[in-house]
Motif scaffolding. Sequence first.
Motif, PDB file in Angstrom:
ATOM      1  N   LEU A 174      45.398  38.663  34.979  1.00  0.00           N
ATOM      2  CA  LEU A 174      45.231  36.793  35.129  1.00  0.00           C
ATOM      3  C   LEU A 174      46.663  36.158  34.590  1.00  0.00           C
ATOM      4  O   LEU A 174      46.967  35.830  34.934  1.00  0.00           O
ATOM      5  CB  LEU A 174      43.679  36.925  35.204  1.00  0.00           C
ATOM      6  N   CYS A 210      39.616  31.840  43.922  1.00  0.00           N
ATOM      7  CA  CYS A 210      38.834  32.373  43.482  1.00  0.00           C
ATOM      8  C   CYS A 210      37.813  33.433  43.773  1.00  0.00           C
ATOM      9  O   CYS A 210      37.049  32.586  45.006  1.00  0.00           O
ATOM     10  CB  CYS A 210      37.985  32.398  42.191  1.00  0.00           C
ATOM     11  N   VAL A 262      42.496  35.329  43.241  1.00  0.00           N
ATOM     12  CA  VAL A 262      41.894  36.099  42.448  1.00  0.00           C
ATOM     13  C   VAL A 262      40.405  36.931  43.214  1.00  0.00           C
ATOM     14  O   VAL A 262      40.166  35.597  43.976  1.00  0.00           O
ATOM     15  CB  VAL A 262      41.070  36.324  41.423  1.00  0.00           C
ATOM     16  N   SER A 267      44.037  44.057  37.405  1.00  0.00           N
ATOM     17  CA  SER A 267      44.070  43.936  36.509  1.00  0.00           C
ATOM     18  C   SER A 267      42.416  44.457  35.456  1.00  0.00           C
ATOM     19  O   SER A 267      42.747  44.995  34.756  1.00  0.00           O
ATOM     20  CB  SER A 267      43.243  42.026  36.218  1.00  0.00           C
TER      21      SER A 267
END
Lengths: 277, 315
Positions: free
Chosen positions: A123, A234, A173, A67
């Motif tokens: 994302l 995350c 992530v 990203s």
Amino acid sequence: MELDYDLMRRKARVIRRHVIEMIGEAGSGHPGGSLSCADILAALYFGLMRLDPSAPDWADRDRFILSKGHAAPALYAALAERGFFPVDWLKTLRKLSSRLQGHPDMRKTPGVEASTGSLGQGLSFACGVALAGRLDGSERVTYVLLGDGECEEGQVWEAAMAASHYKLNRLVVFVDHNGLQIDGPVEKVLSPEPLEDKWKAFGWDVQRIDGHDVKTICGAVRSALESPWPRPHCIIADTVKGKGVSFMEGQVDWHGKAPNQEQVRMALKELAADEEK
Amino acid sequence: MRKNEVATREAYGQALVELGAEFPEIVVLDADLSKSTMTAKFAAAYPDRFFNMGIAEANMMGVAAGLAASGKIPFASTFAVFATGRAFDQVRQSIGYPGLNVKIAASHAGVTVGADGASHQSIEDIALMRTIPGMTVIVPADASETREACRAAVLHRGPVYLRLGRQPTPVLREKWGFQIGRATQLRDGTDVTIVACGVMVNVSLQAATLLEDEGISAEVLNMSTLKPLDITALLEAARRTGALVCAEEHSTIGGLGSAVSQYLASEYPVPVKCVGIRDSFGQSGSAAELMEFYGLTPQAVAKAAVEAVGMKRRK
């Protein structure tokens, strides 16, 4: 699968050397944020991800979406080293008609999963990829790398909400938490902190790790994917911008500046010396 | 609502349900407007393939892109003003740039949204979508053309923008034989060609009747695909009648009139008059009142046609 941490460490150094050479050759680019995420990319491409460079469109492959697209040199280096395209291509970075654009282009570069560069969009894209995986009954994992400064983009939080709402537990992530963005320290420009609390509040399973230790990175991913909770994951990875090159480390000016020939030589010397350790 | 009137959004909702049975790869996303965009019909029929993304249009476009990159055929729906304005960068970067197979079906376009006012009346969406390389832009004229356009959008590989209206409008034809990039001639004429899209097609047919009373023979073309433009039909029309009027429920900046004028100016210059909204925002009012206020009427189109014919004779 047996994880070879030494291989990942070696590849991380090779990725860093490529990053310096590519950006030096191109005369522009983003060394700081490419160097900060090199260990994460090495762990993903040389250990964690299920991939087949000879079949880049294999439906069940794991996906990685960069990203923070300005770290493209690090991604290209990882893909070339993993065999998606010849290492020769790296020196064409940012040149006219190159397959390696300044920011990732999924239509031009084998192995690139998303066209990114306008921050905050990866994302959302990854949520779509993960939803499709679920519809297809696939166990594939979708990985995303965000910048910490990128977390200032509102779309990141729209996507964070959606991932948690749809319980995308095969979505991992990384936040490349190097603490610096173009105009200065992230905390001073527009602080997105406390990041851990924010991701938790958005319904994510959150870990905080040393983003330069490949063993820790792999451990965090394994524990995330083994988690019984139906939540997206995350991993806030504490990193150093410019990692591996002493005169770039922690220096905001190296966010988007190319090293000159002398600086390239010095940087490569340091990265080579590192290898001998 | 009169008996033969159906809103294009209504037809879209029905078409999705039909296409959903035939194409298992179709998935639908909405941004908390599914009862208005009519995707709620699809949601009821195929709940596992419908994703409400909430009031977060930017994210919805990105999610749609990711689904398309994984082999699905996503339809992403919200009001036109949000789909194209609020989420423009996502449509450009995540969908347009990689040329992903996302169908953006946007309802409540133009001033016929009515009483909600300017904040909800999209008058620049065609302009925005036309500027994205590889984007197909379709503005169906009625409910039956909408159904055919939805099928064509599914069969077309690449991003499509489908512009839909809130207001019920007359069904002009049962069958169109719609093809992307192909205009339909609805009426013969020799003095002037009216090129229209969306709700203005019906208005233009009425204008042609008014013109007939004044002894002017007007051809009417439904240019439902704005990109790629049917340049063959345009050239033939320009050669045949030598004067054109473009009619659209959109700003005169960047829409049908701009596309047609730009093409003809460089290939076959003839007078072209543009009927549309003249560089202003909309406002509250009923759909009919707003069409009248902004000059989107048969009288206004007919007047423009008379002017275009006059310019031709000046030569």
